[in-house]
Design a protein around this motif. Structure first.
Motif, PDB file in Angstrom:
ATOM      1  N   PHE B 611      28.638  33.223  83.389  1.00 55.93           N
ATOM      2  CA  PHE B 611      27.871  33.042  82.145  1.00 55.93           C
ATOM      3  C   PHE B 611      27.030  31.766  82.201  1.00 55.93           C
ATOM      4  O   PHE B 611      25.839  31.767  81.896  1.00 55.93           O
ATOM      5  CB  PHE B 611      28.808  32.968  80.921  1.00 55.93           C
ATOM      6  CG  PHE B 611      29.676  34.193  80.713  1.00 55.93           C
ATOM      7  CD1 PHE B 611      29.365  35.412  81.303  1.00 55.93           C
ATOM      8  CD2 PHE B 611      30.809  34.124  79.899  1.00 55.93           C
ATOM      9  CE1 PHE B 611      30.159  36.537  81.102  1.00 55.93           C
ATOM     10  CE2 PHE B 611      31.609  35.255  79.686  1.00 55.93           C
ATOM     11  CZ  PHE B 611      31.285  36.447  80.291  1.00 55.93           C
ATOM     12  N   ARG B 615      22.881  31.107  82.359  1.00 56.16           N
ATOM     13  CA  ARG B 615      22.131  30.241  81.429  1.00 56.16           C
ATOM     14  C   ARG B 615      21.296  29.234  82.204  1.00 56.16           C
ATOM     15  O   ARG B 615      20.133  28.992  81.877  1.00 56.16           O
ATOM     16  CB  ARG B 615      23.107  29.519  80.486  1.00 56.16           C
ATOM     17  CG  ARG B 615      23.381  30.304  79.204  1.00 56.16           C
ATOM     18  CD  ARG B 615      24.062  29.437  78.145  1.00 56.16           C
ATOM     19  NE  ARG B 615      25.373  28.954  78.549  1.00 56.16           N
ATOM     20  CZ  ARG B 615      26.495  29.669  78.423  1.00 56.16           C
ATOM     21  NH1 ARG B 615      26.448  30.888  77.910  1.00 56.16           N
ATOM     22  NH2 ARG B 615      27.654  29.174  78.809  1.00 56.16           N
ATOM     23  N   CYS B 623      13.679  33.305  80.166  1.00 52.05           N
ATOM     24  CA  CYS B 623      14.760  34.168  79.696  1.00 52.05           C
ATOM     25  C   CYS B 623      14.583  35.622  80.123  1.00 52.05           C
ATOM     26  O   CYS B 623      15.496  36.427  79.958  1.00 52.05           O
ATOM     27  CB  CYS B 623      14.916  34.054  78.200  1.00 52.05           C
ATOM     28  SG  CYS B 623      13.383  33.744  77.375  1.00 52.05           S
ATOM     29  N   ASP B 624      13.431  35.967  80.691  1.00 53.15           N
ATOM     30  CA  ASP B 624      13.279  37.342  81.162  1.00 53.15           C
ATOM     31  C   ASP B 624      13.779  37.522  82.593  1.00 53.15           C
ATOM     32  O   ASP B 624      13.733  38.617  83.135  1.00 53.15           O
ATOM     33  CB  ASP B 624      11.816  37.784  81.072  1.00 53.15           C
ATOM     34  CG  ASP B 624      11.417  38.046  79.629  1.00 53.15           C
ATOM     35  OD1 ASP B 624      12.308  38.434  78.840  1.00 53.15           O
ATOM     36  OD2 ASP B 624      10.232  37.859  79.288  1.00 53.15           O
ATOM     37  N   GLU B 646      23.645  39.922  83.603  1.00 51.30           N
ATOM     38  CA  GLU B 646      23.554  40.050  82.147  1.00 51.30           C
ATOM     39  C   GLU B 646      24.936  39.928  81.507  1.00 51.30           C
ATOM     40  O   GLU B 646      25.323  40.719  80.643  1.00 51.30           O
ATOM     41  CB  GLU B 646      22.872  41.376  81.780  1.00 51.30           C
ATOM     42  CG  GLU B 646      21.441  41.429  82.324  1.00 51.30           C
ATOM     43  CD  GLU B 646      20.776  42.776  82.086  1.00 51.30           C
ATOM     44  OE1 GLU B 646      20.611  43.119  80.914  1.00 51.30           O
ATOM     45  OE2 GLU B 646      20.461  43.468  83.061  1.00 51.30           O
ATOM     46  N   SER B 647      25.688  38.981  81.968  1.00 55.71           N
ATOM     47  CA  SER B 647      27.017  38.609  81.460  1.00 55.71           C
ATOM     48  C   SER B 647      28.110  39.647  81.640  1.00 55.71           C
ATOM     49  O   SER B 647      29.188  39.349  82.101  1.00 55.71           O
ATOM     50  CB  SER B 647      26.961  38.224  79.968  1.00 55.71           C
ATOM     51  OG  SER B 647      26.275  37.006  79.825  1.00 55.71           O
ATOM     52  N   TYR B 648      27.821  40.875  81.252  1.00 54.03           N
ATOM     53  CA  TYR B 648      28.942  41.817  81.193  1.00 54.03           C
ATOM     54  C   TYR B 648      28.791  43.020  82.115  1.00 54.03           C
ATOM     55  O   TYR B 648      29.466  44.025  81.936  1.00 54.03           O
ATOM     56  CB  TYR B 648      29.140  42.297  79.744  1.00 54.03           C
ATOM     57  CG  TYR B 648      29.195  41.153  78.756  1.00 54.03           C
ATOM     58  CD1 TYR B 648      30.284  40.280  78.746  1.00 54.03           C
ATOM     59  CD2 TYR B 648      28.161  40.940  77.849  1.00 54.03           C
ATOM     60  CE1 TYR B 648      30.331  39.219  77.850  1.00 54.03           C
ATOM     61  CE2 TYR B 648      28.201  39.883  76.953  1.00 54.03           C
ATOM     62  CZ  TYR B 648      29.283  39.023  76.950  1.00 54.03           C
ATOM     63  OH  TYR B 648      29.341  37.974  76.070  1.00 54.03           O
ATOM     64  N   ARG B 751      24.798  48.630  73.353  1.00 51.44           N
ATOM     65  CA  ARG B 751      23.997  48.045  74.423  1.00 51.44           C
ATOM     66  C   ARG B 751      23.634  49.107  75.445  1.00 51.44           C
ATOM     67  O   ARG B 751      24.406  50.044  75.682  1.00 51.44           O
ATOM     68  CB  ARG B 751      24.763  46.913  75.131  1.00 51.44           C
ATOM     69  CG  ARG B 751      25.305  45.852  74.204  1.00 51.44           C
ATOM     70  CD  ARG B 751      24.220  45.136  73.429  1.00 51.44           C
ATOM     71  NE  ARG B 751      23.267  44.456  74.291  1.00 51.44           N
ATOM     72  CZ  ARG B 751      22.020  44.156  73.929  1.00 51.44           C
ATOM     73  NH1 ARG B 751      21.579  44.484  72.718  1.00 51.44           N
ATOM     74  NH2 ARG B 751      21.216  43.541  74.764  1.00 51.44           N
ATOM     75  N   ALA B 752      22.451  48.946  76.029  1.00 48.43           N
ATOM     76  CA  ALA B 752      21.989  49.937  76.995  1.00 48.43           C
ATOM     77  C   ALA B 752      21.434  49.245  78.237  1.00 48.43           C
ATOM     78  O   ALA B 752      20.948  48.119  78.166  1.00 48.43           O
ATOM     79  CB  ALA B 752      20.903  50.818  76.389  1.00 48.43           C
ATOM     80  N   CYS B 753      21.503  49.938  79.353  1.00 47.34           N
ATOM     81  CA  CYS B 753      20.820  49.493  80.562  1.00 47.34           C
ATOM     82  C   CYS B 753      19.329  49.822  80.423  1.00 47.34           C
ATOM     83  O   CYS B 753      18.933  50.528  79.496  1.00 47.34           O
ATOM     84  CB  CYS B 753      21.366  50.214  81.793  1.00 47.34           C
ATOM     85  SG  CYS B 753      23.109  49.910  82.107  1.00 47.34           S
ATOM     86  N   ALA B 754      18.540  49.365  81.347  1.00 48.66           N
ATOM     87  CA  ALA B 754      17.098  49.578  81.277  1.00 48.66           C
ATOM     88  C   ALA B 754      16.767  51.058  81.116  1.00 48.66           C
ATOM     89  O   ALA B 754      17.265  51.890  81.862  1.00 48.66           O
ATOM     90  CB  ALA B 754      16.419  49.020  82.529  1.00 48.66           C
TER      91      ALA B 754
END
Lengths: 181, 1058
Positions: B611, B615, B623-624, B646-648, B751-754
């Motif tokens: 995590f 950051r 941030c992209d 993406e953290s998770y 939440r969704a993937c691309a």
């Protein structure tokens, strides 16, 4: 009154279909960096905020344009006339939401609501984007979202700053929640 | 090009006898002066005059082709002297010779023993009278009869290789009374009119047609084609005298035929009464690692042709030899074939001395060893400098390098030339360059040549054209962490056609880049990151990204994939994939910002959780940015460390994080602003919408949108296969606390993937603990299997594992096992079922290997159970911990785990919903079908959760995107091809059918509750399942793909010699 495009961040999953679709319509290829809509993914917080152009009644971009390349259409859409644009970039600095940008050539581009049938909305499977006639709730919601304005930085930074504001103010509830929440 | 007219003025004015005498005289004087005493100005003059003379009297065409001219400075490189493998030009410039005069210099230049014999013979008698019997020729005939195989006994000596072939053709015609010949495409036999007829190349033949009547050509290596021609010839009365073949094609680029080619040729020729002529001009006398080329296949030809090395590289000589039976046709009139100079005493002395050297120094043995060494080293260079060398092949020291284009080949040839290495390869013909040094080339010289070759490879700028290719970015990134070097090359089109992308293409790039025996954690191992063709488009669920490598946990090849948006970002940055090799000296982050790629110091990130790492990378790249990063578990080489994004999201299984850690690679961070093109955007989009509406967003897949994976808690409990309390129970009595409803209660977002419209991710929050998850596997292995029936604690477990970079499946397994060991008294690891505090505490100990029990658990289940002598307590296959579906209640899952290339894995085949979970035969069929479909699906990088997608839909999307027809059959083949490719890799790595197994927890210990209480999956049952499975796959009983299957899949190059 003309329909307006609204984002409902609580419903957004960050899939970016809207962004891909926008670039496909506008650029003929899948190129999110050149889309007219953006999604600010904050994956660690599990939250995403779409950034859309509000077609502001008092449009800063239009006011900043020295060549008259930006105008409002009869349907209330703020549009760029590429032929008149001289690439000065004033509009980009002026927009408080980071929603008008320039190509490498300098020409500005922005959301034009696809002539009244926005592709992004059609591709959103989560109901996070709506395009509808305004009502009291949606107007209030839009007013709230437009309140936060970011004056400095690149468009990407402005959008992110506003998205963080939205996240901080969000009341995050299960998806069973009602209209515009 | 140089202006030769200006630089080398002509002084030739037509006939002038005095000048002729003066010039000859001058040259003789030069020859008589010892080479090292000739003054520089004389040598410079010779260098200059030689160019002029070539132009004015030999053939000015050569000046445009030879590197000795095109690559020279003021003075063309002019032959002067040499010794062994070193050639020195007139100005004293040295070359290491790996051209070897196209096979002439097998003994090196001026071998002292051969030179001595020739000099001595020169002083005795250089030519013969043409009347007395000459002893040397007769003796050489005797020696060669002793040296050659079978009944070969009589021979005729000539001067050059082509004469030997001419003679052989005459002999064949005379003996058989027939006129036709069969020769091979791309074959080379010489350029006099007869042998020219046999040559398999248009460029030399066409301008001179018609040549000999009745010569036909077939592809080299195709004995069936020879047989067809002979059969047809017989029917139509087109008589064939002989088949003429090089044992290994030389000029064509050292092409080695299939092993059955020569034996079959012999058989076919015998059958049709046709002579078999072996053109050993280039392959003879040790060149290929045996004395003659045909010795590799123990075939005796009827006629053999010799040349080049026969004369020992000192005096030219050639010969053709045959059997007494055939030779008898020459006896009635021995003047049928004669020559004045062939077999002269000098040549015979040279050949006799050469044969003594051949045997004394075991030159054939040297050729074999050195040839294998060079091929291996070329393989390394090929992997290290992708896109430069296309193929390396050959036998013994008749080797060939094939380059992608003539242009690259010429760059290599001229690069070598300028670095003092002599090879063939001209401006117009450099795609294939032979590597044909003296057989006794010293090892140091060979290594020096290879070093210079690498130096040349390094210097070559590959064409960096960005191909406009639909769906693909078109480029691969190669990162050598040891050298700190980043290069790129075009995506390999051939491989894309055969393997599409993702798992398949990743496996292809991977298997091409390493030796199957490579140690997973060594710098020699590579990591291949690969996206799929749909990533970066609107095609739903197609954005997953694969890693293929060799697993540090199982030792097998493996693939692990991840959702999210890393893959699209990488493609937007311009790369379809990354091949990472070597090991960085200190922690680094591979940073990719569109075309700008760098290795950044990551010392400050080392030790951070995933995590915090993300950051820090966002602060740097915006941030992209999207990244793949490891946490402490990967850094500390925990074998089941994952890579997070993406953290998770994780590449969870098999230890991708461990591999990153072993290479000091903390993260790969990407920002891309480019785009992905499709053939026609409207058509593609219409296809996407059609399949999305009609197939994806249907009842079959809606569970993902409505509930996500937690719905499986109910499903598996109902089936009695929900691993609980270290795989002891199949039903968790407390499952309500962990099921989909329990997750829904605390969900605050989806939440969704691309570009995925399913959005299966549940973002949950309770008492300040937030996580995207828990997913089913985490609920099961981290929950039920540890008897932790408390959602909040499982969420903490989930979040901590994600941050530390631990795979929750393996971690849940190993903790459950540790709890069982502790409770049974087998070990005291301070962990008991249901004890959440110690269960959460031990995670950091595992990830950092900071305590004895942390190190114990960090070994993984199999080793932990072995350490405490409880192997029947660990649930795994090939050392990979089992996912949350107990195979004792569904034997198909057992087979799927046992035959998965990466160990116990549910993403290879998932026969969870089989009609009869104990019908062995139909389960085996299901597993093969599902594995193959998934082979294609993971190569397309689609998500498992588009469960209803099939190869027809995939092919439709691919066709629309590429603008080129792809059929579902093509994709079915891709799937099967991948399975066979990775199977062959695992076999080569040392795995056997015995490794296709399940641990004793499953085969010996019974489930203790639920509908399958009392059931095991016995070893006998498993063997029976494997029997059906191997048969269905076209593999033999030992689980090895049969040659026919490999051929069917275009994997013939993997067929092992019998």
């Amino acid at each position: 009154m003309e329909k307006h495009l609204m984002a409902i961040p609580n419903r957004c999953t960050g899939c970016n279909r809207c962004v891909y679709a926008c670039s496909a319509v506008k650029e003929g290829m899948f190129m999110p960096s050149k889309a007219r809509i953006h999604v600010n993914n904050m994956s660690h917080e599990g939250y995403s905020v779409p950034s859309v152009c509000f077609q502001c009644p008092k449009a800063s971009c239009m006011e900043a344009c020295p060549t008259g390349a930006i105008s409002r259409s009869t349907r209330g859409v703020v549009v760029v006339d590429a032929k008149k644009c001289d690439g000065c970039g004033n509009c980009v600095s002026a927009c408080p939401y980071g929603m008008i940008e320039q190509y490498a050539s300098g020409t500005a581009y922005k959301c034009d609501l696809c002539g009244g049938a926005p592709a992004c909305v059609a591709e959103c499977h989560y109901g996070a984007l709506v395009f509808k006639e305004p009502d009291k709730t949606s107007l209030n919601c839009r007013k709230e979202q437009m309140k936060q304005r970011s004056k400095s930085g690149e468009p990407e930074e402005k959008r992110r700053a506003l998205a963080i504001e939205v996240l901080n103010g969000a009341e995050r509830v299960p998806r069973s929640a009602g209209y515009m929440r | 090009m140089r202006d030769y007219e200006e630089h080398f003025k002509s002084d030739y004015q037509g006939r002038d006898i005095q000048s002729a005498y003066a010039e000859a005289r001058k040259m003789v004087d030069t020859i008589l002066t010892p080479a090292d005493q000739t003054p520089l100005d004389v040598r410079q003059d010779i260098a200059r005059k030689t160019v002029r003379n070539f132009r004015d009297h030999i053939n000015k065409g050569f000046l445009e082709y030879r590197k000795s001219v095109t690559e020279s400075g003021d003075f063309a490189y002019t032959e002067w002297t040499g010794q062994g493998s070193v050639l020195v030009d007139a100005l004293g410039r040295e070359f290491l010779d790996i051209l070897g005069g196209f096979g002439l210099y097998s003994y090196g230049i001026r071998h002292p023993k051969i030179v001595a014999a020739v000099k001595a013979q020169l002083d005795r008698s250089p030519q013969y009278s043409q009347e007395l019997l000459d002893p040397l020729r007769a003796e050489l005939g005797h020696v060669l009869a002793l040296l050659t195989p079978g009944k070969i006994q009589y021979g005729f000596f000539a001067n050059s290789g082509t004469e030997a072939v001419e003679g052989a053709m005459k002999l064949a015609k005379l003996y058989t009374g027939k006129k036709g010949f069969i020769a091979m495409l791309k074959g080379f036999h010489g350029k006099t009119l007869g042998s020219l007829s046999l040559i398999g190349k248009k460029v030399f033949r066409k301008p001179l047609l018609p040549l000999l009547d009745g010569v036909q050509h077939v592809p080299f290596g195709d004995a069936d084609a020879v047989e067809r021609l002979l059969a047809a010839a017989k029917i139509v009365g087109q008589d064939i005298a002989a088949v003429v073949v090089e044992p290994v094609q030389g000029e064509a680029g050292a092409i080695v035929p299939p092993d059955d080619f020569w034996p079959r040729l012999r058989e076919v020729c015998n059958h049709y009464g046709v002579l078999l002529i072996a053109d050993e001009v280039q392959t003879g006398f040790g060149r290929t690692g045996k004395i003659f080329g045909v010795d590799h296949w123990d075939v005796t030809p009827d006629i053999m042709c010799f040349g080049k090395a026969l004369g020992g590289g000192v005096v030219p000589m050639s010969a053709f030899f045959s059997t007494p039976e055939i030779w008898s046709c020459m006896e009635p009139n021995p003047f049928m074939h004669t020559t004045t100079t062939g077999g002269n005493p000098l040549a015979c002395a040279s050949a006799l001395a050469a044969i003594t050297v051949l045997i004394e120094d075991d030159l054939a043995g040297q050729a074999k060893t050195k040839g294998e060494y060079v091929l291996k080293q070329l393989g390394v260079l090929k992997a290290r400098y992708p896109g430069v060398l296309a193929k390396a092949r050959g036998l013994g020291l008749l080797l060939g390098m094939e380059f992608p284009t003539d242009g690259i080949g010429y760059k290599v040839a001229s690069g070598l030339f300028s670095r003092g290495v002599l090879t063939a390869g001209t401006l117009t013909n450099a795609k294939n360059i032979r590597f044909e040094p003296a057989l006794n080339i010293p090892q140091e010289t060979l290594d020096e040549v290879l070093t210079r070759l690498e130096d040349v490879f390094k210097s070559i700028d590959l064409p960096q054209r960005k191909k406009v290719s639909n769906l693909y970015a078109g480029r691969m990134l190669h990162v050598d962490l040891s050298a700190g070097k980043v290069t790129e090359e075009p995506l390999n089109d051939d491989w894309v056609r055969e393997y599409i992308g993702g798992w398949g293409l990743g496996a292809k790039y991977y298997t091409e880049s390493v030796d199957p025996k490579v140690a997973p954690l060594s710098p020699e191992n590579t990591i291949v990151v690969m996206t799929g063709p749909m990533a970066g488009t609107l095609a739903p669920t197609g954005s997953r990204t694969c890693v293929v490598s060799k697993s540090p946990h199982t030792g097998t090849i493996f693939e692990s994939n991840i959702g999210g948006a890393f893959g699209p970002e990488l493609k937007f940055a311009g790369y379809d994939g990354i091949v990472i090799s070597g090991k960085a000296g200190q922690p680094v982050c591979l940073q990719i910002e569109d075309g700008s790629v760098s290795l950044e110091d990551a010392t400050s990130l080392w030790g951070m959780g995933i995590f915090e790492t993300e950051r820090a990378l966002e602060d740097k790249l915006g941030c992209d940015m999207k990244s793949l990063a490891i946490g402490p578990a990967g850094e500390n080489i925990v074998p089941f460390a994952c890579v997070g994004s993406e953290s998770y999201r994780q590449m969870g299984r098999g230890g991708v994080g461990t591999l990153f850690g072993s290479k000091n690679l903390k993260a790969i961070a990407v920002r891309g602003t480019g785009g992905i093109q499709v053939a026609e955007i409207g058509e593609f989009w219409a296809k996407v919408s059609e399949h999305l509406e009609n197939n994806l967003m249907t009842i079959d897949n809606q569970w993902a949108k409505e509930q996500g994976t937690p719905m499986l808690v109910d499903v598996t409990n109902e089936m009695g296969i929900h691993p609980t309390r270290n795989f002891t129970l199949g039903v968790n009595p407390n499952r309500r606390k962990l099921d989909a409803d329990a997750v829904a209660d605390i969900r605050i977002g989806d939440r969704a993937c691309a570009t995925c419209p399913l959005g299966c991710g549940n973002f949950t929050s309770v008492n300040g603990v937030e996580v995207e998850g828990p997913e089913y596997e985490t609920l099961c292995l981290g929950g039920s299997n540890c008897d932790i029936n408390d959602m909040e604690q499982v969420m903490r477990f989930n979040r901590t594992c994600d941050d530390l970079g631990l795979d929750t499946i393996s971690t849940g397994n190993v903790i459950g096992l540790a709890m069982a060991l502790t409770e049974s008294g087998a070990a005291d690891l301070g962990l008991t079922f249901g004890d959440a505090a110690s269960y959460l505490k031990v995670l950091d100990e595992i990830a950092r290997q900071s305590t004895p029990r942390g190190r114990d658990l960090a070994m993984g289940s199999a080793k932990l159970a072995d350490k405490y002598s409880q192997p029947d307590q660990a649930a795994h296959s090939k050392g990979l911990e089992m996912p949350g579906y107990d195979p004792r209640g569904n034997y198909g899952l057992g087979l799927a785990y046992a035959t998965s290339e990466r160990g116990a894995c549910h993403l290879r085949a998932f026969p969870l919903f089989a009609d009869d979970p104990f019908n062995l035969k139909s389960l085996a069929n299901d597993v093969v079908t599902m594995q193959n479909v998934n082979g294609a699906k993971w190569s397309m990088c689609f998500c498992d959760f588009w469960g209803s997608v099939d190869t027809t839909i995939m092919a439709d999307l691919l066709t629309a995107g590429l603008g080129r027809q792809i059929s579902s059959t093509d994709l079915d083949k891709v799937g099967e091809r991948v399975w066979n490719l990775v199977r062959m890799f695992n076999l080569a790595a040392g795995f056997t059918a015995a490794d296709d197994t399940l641990s004793e927890k499953i085969t010996k210990r019974a489930l203790e509750n639920g509908p399958h209480e009392g059931r095991t999956l016995s070893p006998e049952t498993l063997e029976e399942l494997k029997g059906f499975y191997y048969r269905q796959r076209g593999w033999d009983k030992a689980g090895r793909p049969k040659a026919a299957k490999l051929r069917e899949l275009g994997l013939a190059e993997l067929i092992e010699p019998a």
